[in-house]
Scaffold this active site. Structure first.
Site, PDB file in Angstrom:
ATOM      1  N   GLN A 160     -45.368  -5.319   4.839  1.00  0.00           N
ATOM      2  CA  GLN A 160     -44.624  -6.374   4.241  1.00  0.00           C
ATOM      3  C   GLN A 160     -43.194  -5.393   3.442  1.00  0.00           C
ATOM      4  O   GLN A 160     -41.884  -6.100   3.679  1.00  0.00           O
ATOM      5  CB  GLN A 160     -45.853  -6.867   3.421  1.00  0.00           C
ATOM      6  CG  GLN A 160     -46.496  -8.085   4.652  1.00  0.00           C
ATOM      7  CD  GLN A 160     -47.775  -8.597   3.565  1.00  0.00           C
ATOM      8  OE1 GLN A 160     -47.263  -9.604   3.233  1.00  0.00           O
ATOM      9  NE2 GLN A 160     -48.813  -8.105   3.237  1.00  0.00           N
ATOM     10  N   ASP A 209     -47.703   9.570   9.864  1.00  0.00           N
ATOM     11  CA  ASP A 209     -48.841   8.857  10.356  1.00  0.00           C
ATOM     12  C   ASP A 209     -49.940   9.464   8.860  1.00  0.00           C
ATOM     13  O   ASP A 209     -49.840  10.616   9.028  1.00  0.00           O
ATOM     14  CB  ASP A 209     -50.218   9.774  11.457  1.00  0.00           C
ATOM     15  CG  ASP A 209     -51.049   8.423  11.694  1.00  0.00           C
ATOM     16  OD1 ASP A 209     -51.587   7.939  10.688  1.00  0.00           O
ATOM     17  OD2 ASP A 209     -51.978   8.931  11.963  1.00  0.00           O
ATOM     18  N   LEU A 210     -50.222   8.987   8.251  1.00  0.00           N
ATOM     19  CA  LEU A 210     -50.691   9.131   6.343  1.00  0.00           C
ATOM     20  C   LEU A 210     -52.270   9.639   6.673  1.00  0.00           C
ATOM     21  O   LEU A 210     -52.700   9.916   5.938  1.00  0.00           O
ATOM     22  CB  LEU A 210     -50.422   8.046   5.577  1.00  0.00           C
ATOM     23  CG  LEU A 210     -48.775   7.931   4.836  1.00  0.00           C
ATOM     24  CD1 LEU A 210     -48.268   7.546   5.431  1.00  0.00           C
ATOM     25  CD2 LEU A 210     -49.623   7.246   3.423  1.00  0.00           C
ATOM     26  N   TYR A 249     -53.242   1.448   2.890  1.00  0.00           N
ATOM     27  CA  TYR A 249     -54.563   1.329   3.930  1.00  0.00           C
ATOM     28  C   TYR A 249     -54.661  -0.026   2.800  1.00  0.00           C
ATOM     29  O   TYR A 249     -55.017   0.370   1.390  1.00  0.00           O
ATOM     30  CB  TYR A 249     -55.626   1.946   4.372  1.00  0.00           C
ATOM     31  CG  TYR A 249     -56.952   1.692   4.280  1.00  0.00           C
ATOM     32  CD1 TYR A 249     -57.116   2.023   5.745  1.00  0.00           C
ATOM     33  CD2 TYR A 249     -57.487   0.639   3.945  1.00  0.00           C
ATOM     34  CE1 TYR A 249     -58.940   1.219   6.600  1.00  0.00           C
ATOM     35  CE2 TYR A 249     -58.837  -0.009   4.612  1.00  0.00           C
ATOM     36  CZ  TYR A 249     -59.746   0.627   5.703  1.00  0.00           C
ATOM     37  OH  TYR A 249     -60.438   0.362   5.944  1.00  0.00           O
ATOM     38  N   THR A 270     -51.934  -1.234  -7.262  1.00  0.00           N
ATOM     39  CA  THR A 270     -51.887  -2.300  -6.476  1.00  0.00           C
ATOM     40  C   THR A 270     -53.387  -3.263  -8.362  1.00  0.00           C
ATOM     41  O   THR A 270     -53.907  -2.218  -9.430  1.00  0.00           O
ATOM     42  CB  THR A 270     -53.138  -3.341  -5.512  1.00  0.00           C
ATOM     43  OG1 THR A 270     -54.020  -3.876  -5.896  1.00  0.00           O
ATOM     44  CG2 THR A 270     -54.148  -1.489  -5.867  1.00  0.00           C
ATOM     45  N   ASP A 271     -53.181  -3.872  -8.283  1.00  0.00           N
ATOM     46  CA  ASP A 271     -53.912  -4.836 -10.050  1.00  0.00           C
ATOM     47  C   ASP A 271     -55.062  -4.578  -9.591  1.00  0.00           C
ATOM     48  O   ASP A 271     -56.134  -4.781 -10.710  1.00  0.00           O
ATOM     49  CB  ASP A 271     -53.928  -6.025  -9.926  1.00  0.00           C
ATOM     50  CG  ASP A 271     -54.233  -7.106  -8.381  1.00  0.00           C
ATOM     51  OD1 ASP A 271     -53.570  -6.232  -7.454  1.00  0.00           O
ATOM     52  OD2 ASP A 271     -54.542  -8.603  -8.333  1.00  0.00           O
ATOM     53  N   TYR A 321     -61.221  -0.053  -2.232  1.00  0.00           N
ATOM     54  CA  TYR A 321     -59.206  -0.066  -1.846  1.00  0.00           C
ATOM     55  C   TYR A 321     -59.200   0.401  -3.448  1.00  0.00           C
ATOM     56  O   TYR A 321     -58.668   1.017  -3.406  1.00  0.00           O
ATOM     57  CB  TYR A 321     -59.372  -1.606  -1.795  1.00  0.00           C
ATOM     58  CG  TYR A 321     -57.794  -1.587  -1.853  1.00  0.00           C
ATOM     59  CD1 TYR A 321     -56.719  -1.453  -0.648  1.00  0.00           C
ATOM     60  CD2 TYR A 321     -57.443  -2.392  -2.878  1.00  0.00           C
ATOM     61  CE1 TYR A 321     -55.471  -1.595  -1.243  1.00  0.00           C
ATOM     62  CE2 TYR A 321     -55.755  -2.996  -2.639  1.00  0.00           C
ATOM     63  CZ  TYR A 321     -55.056  -2.114  -2.216  1.00  0.00           C
ATOM     64  OH  TYR A 321     -53.998  -2.570  -2.134  1.00  0.00           O
ATOM     65  N   LYS A 376     -56.541   3.229  -4.509  1.00  0.00           N
ATOM     66  CA  LYS A 376     -55.276   3.217  -4.927  1.00  0.00           C
ATOM     67  C   LYS A 376     -55.458   3.826  -6.067  1.00  0.00           C
ATOM     68  O   LYS A 376     -54.104   4.599  -6.684  1.00  0.00           O
ATOM     69  CB  LYS A 376     -54.510   2.099  -5.185  1.00  0.00           C
ATOM     70  CG  LYS A 376     -54.815   1.303  -4.438  1.00  0.00           C
ATOM     71  CD  LYS A 376     -53.836   1.711  -2.976  1.00  0.00           C
ATOM     72  CE  LYS A 376     -52.089   1.227  -3.543  1.00  0.00           C
ATOM     73  NZ  LYS A 376     -51.291   1.963  -2.776  1.00  0.00           N
TER      74      LYS A 376
END
Length: 293
Positions: free
Chosen positions: A11, A35-36, A60, A100-101, A124, A128
């Site tokens: 996105q 590729d991570l 991810y 991310t929040d 997740y 992060k």
């Protein structure tokens, strides 16, 4: 300036490839090209391209699946950014990384600032958070941009899910007690391009990065619940099928991974870049007017 952009089919990456045009030589890579999950490939690609700026838009993002794929999620979100930062240090390159929040626990009742302690409550968020810390530990010129509730017209996101389900079902049960800031991926990309342009235009790019390196919150203004977000989606996309929205609590919608109940973030510090972030509902309306699904 050579800019290495990861995650070009995602996105944010898709929009970034377009927003960064004209600011330098953009080398945009898909997962097939870098590729991570392959540390060796990450090193090899960066050493071959020799960028002056790495913009990492790959991640991810399957929040629930991460609970059972924690090693994979950590590899992509934690270890891969660490390798990128290490290679950037060797090249004297800068790095922009998106977070991310969900690094916050959601217990606060007012917008989180960059100085608030992190405390992720799901895998997740932990991964992060690890990526953020790894980049900071390298001591390179960097920007960690935390965003939230990202949507767009590509991939898997709340906007597309709501529009699809509205055509399939007579009613949608949507959580109304979690608060965040829905953020259009194009908002993120345009704001990031503005930052990159500033760094290039500065009399001393190195000094600019020294002054600005750190964590910033980058979201649309305001706040909403998932219920309010869904209601505005149906309104702006003029969904003709009369789908009833039903407000429910988090407890009534069980998922594998816990979500922060409140993850609104203050973007006051982002004002350092002299960029006006839009209200979340205005951005959503602009998305509906300018993008055909």
């Amino acid at each position: 300036m050579k800019i290495l952009l990861t995650g070009k089919t995602g996105q944010v990456g898709y929009e970034l490839e377009r927003s960064l045009r004209g600011l330098g030589e953009v080398v945009a890579l898909s997962r097939a090209q870098m590729d991570l999950t392959s540390i060796d490939q990450i090193r090899d690609v960066i050493r071959a391209i020799k960028p002056k700026l790495i913009v990492n838009a790959a991640a991810y993002t399957a929040v629930d699946r991460a609970e059972t794929e924690s090693e994979l999620a950590m590899l992509v979100n934690g270890e891969a950014p660490a390798v990128m930062a290490h290679e950037a240090k060797k090249l004297g390159a800068a790095m922009i990384h998106f977070s991310t929040d969900y690094v916050f626990d959601g217990e606060k009742k007012s917008p989180y600032t960059e100085s608030d302690p992190v405390g992720p409550i799901n895998v997740y968020g932990h991964t992060k958070c690890a990526g953020e810390q790894a980049i900071q530990a390298e001591g390179i010129s960097h920007l960690v941009l935390r965003t939230s509730w990202v949507y767009g017209t590509r991939g898997n996101n709340f906007l597309l899910t709501v529009l699809r389900l509205a055509q399939e079902r007579d009613e949608l049960r949507i959580v109304s007690d979690q608060f965040g800031a829905p953020t259009w991926c194009k908002t993120i990309a345009d704001a990031t391009a503005h930052i990159v342009a500033q760094s290039i235009a500065a009399p001393s790019s190195a000094e600019w990065w020294r002054e600005h390196s750190g964590v910033y919150h980058l979201t649309a203004k305001g706040q909403a619940t998932w219920y309010e977000f869904a209601r505005m989606i149906l309104e702006y996309w003029s969904v003709t099928k009369k789908t009833k929205l039903i407000s429910i609590t988090t407890q009534e919608y069980p998922v594998i991974a816990r979500r922060p109940m409140y993850s609104v973030m203050s973007c006051k510090r982002f004002g350092d870049f002299m960029y006006e972030l839009p209200d979340w509902d205005r951005a959503l309306q602009a998305c509906s007017e300018n993008v055909e699904l």
